[in-house]
Design an enzyme around this catalytic site. Structure first.
Site, PDB file in Angstrom:
ATOM      1  N   CYS A 186       1.906   4.430  -2.314  1.00  0.00           N
ATOM      2  CA  CYS A 186       1.504   4.621  -3.699  1.00  0.00           C
ATOM      3  C   CYS A 186       1.755   6.083  -4.048  1.00  0.00           C
ATOM      4  O   CYS A 186       2.092   6.874  -3.175  1.00  0.00           O
ATOM      5  CB  CYS A 186       0.031   4.271  -3.861  1.00  0.00           C
ATOM      6  SG  CYS A 186      -0.323   3.373  -5.356  1.00  0.00           S
TER       7      CYS A 186
ATOM      8  N   CYS B   7       2.627   0.730  -6.816  1.00  0.00           N
ATOM      9  CA  CYS B   7       2.711   1.218  -8.186  1.00  0.00           C
ATOM     10  C   CYS B   7       4.161   1.514  -8.518  1.00  0.00           C
ATOM     11  O   CYS B   7       4.978   1.687  -7.604  1.00  0.00           O
ATOM     12  CB  CYS B   7       1.842   2.467  -8.377  1.00  0.00           C
ATOM     13  SG  CYS B   7       2.273   3.838  -7.324  1.00  0.00           S
TER      14      CYS B   7
ATOM     15  N   CYS C  64      10.163   5.819  -3.394  1.00  0.00           N
ATOM     16  CA  CYS C  64      10.084   5.487  -1.973  1.00  0.00           C
ATOM     17  C   CYS C  64      11.484   5.439  -1.371  1.00  0.00           C
ATOM     18  O   CYS C  64      12.395   4.867  -1.971  1.00  0.00           O
ATOM     19  CB  CYS C  64       9.399   4.129  -1.806  1.00  0.00           C
ATOM     20  SG  CYS C  64       9.050   3.727  -0.100  1.00  0.00           S
TER      21      CYS C  64
END
Length: 141
Positions: A9, A85, A92
């Protein structure tokens, strides 16, 4: 060999911390050999007190977990990467060998309620969604 799971996240203060807590819990319940991590693309530096509180309500103590950056976990070794999220899904790193899933969940820390109970309700709602998804993930390993 243990399956490695990372919950990612942005702030690593609530949703990913809750997911880490449940994954460890369900791994024990279902006898699964897993290593569980959570991290953030821009870690807050703390675990949100309301996340700790709502997990305690469900009998799980995450008070010893801590907020950390993606670079602080062995991200390239993950078998599963779960983003929680939109920002984390975009920032990422892509790990070709990992099963990557996106669970877009609202940030309960951003809820501005008229009362503390309204804020807690937002955390409980997200906690319950995460619990269902994590239990399913662990059972299917």
């Amino acid at each position: 060999m243990a399956k490695k799971i990372a919950f990612i996240c942005t702030g690593n203060s609530a949703r990913s911390q809750i997911a880490e807590g449940y994954a460890k819990y369900f791994a024990k319940i279902y006898g699964k050999d897993v290593e569980v991590y959570s991290a953030g693309s821009n870690p807050s530096g703390y675990v949100h007190p309301k996340a700790v509180e709502v997990m305690k309500e469900d009998g799980i103590d995450i008070s010893n977990q801590y907020s950390k950056h993606i670079d602080q976990i062995p991200i390239s070794q993950m078998d599963y990467i779960i983003t929680l999220c939109g920002d984390a899904a975009e920032t990422c790193p892509v790990i070709p060998s990992a099963n990557t899933q996106h669970w877009g969940l609202p940030d309960p820390a951003k809820v501005i309620g008229p009362t503390e109970d309204a804020k807690l309700q937002a955390f409980r709602k997200v906690r319950d969604e995460i619990k269902t998804k994590v239990e399913k993930l662990i059972k299917e390993l």
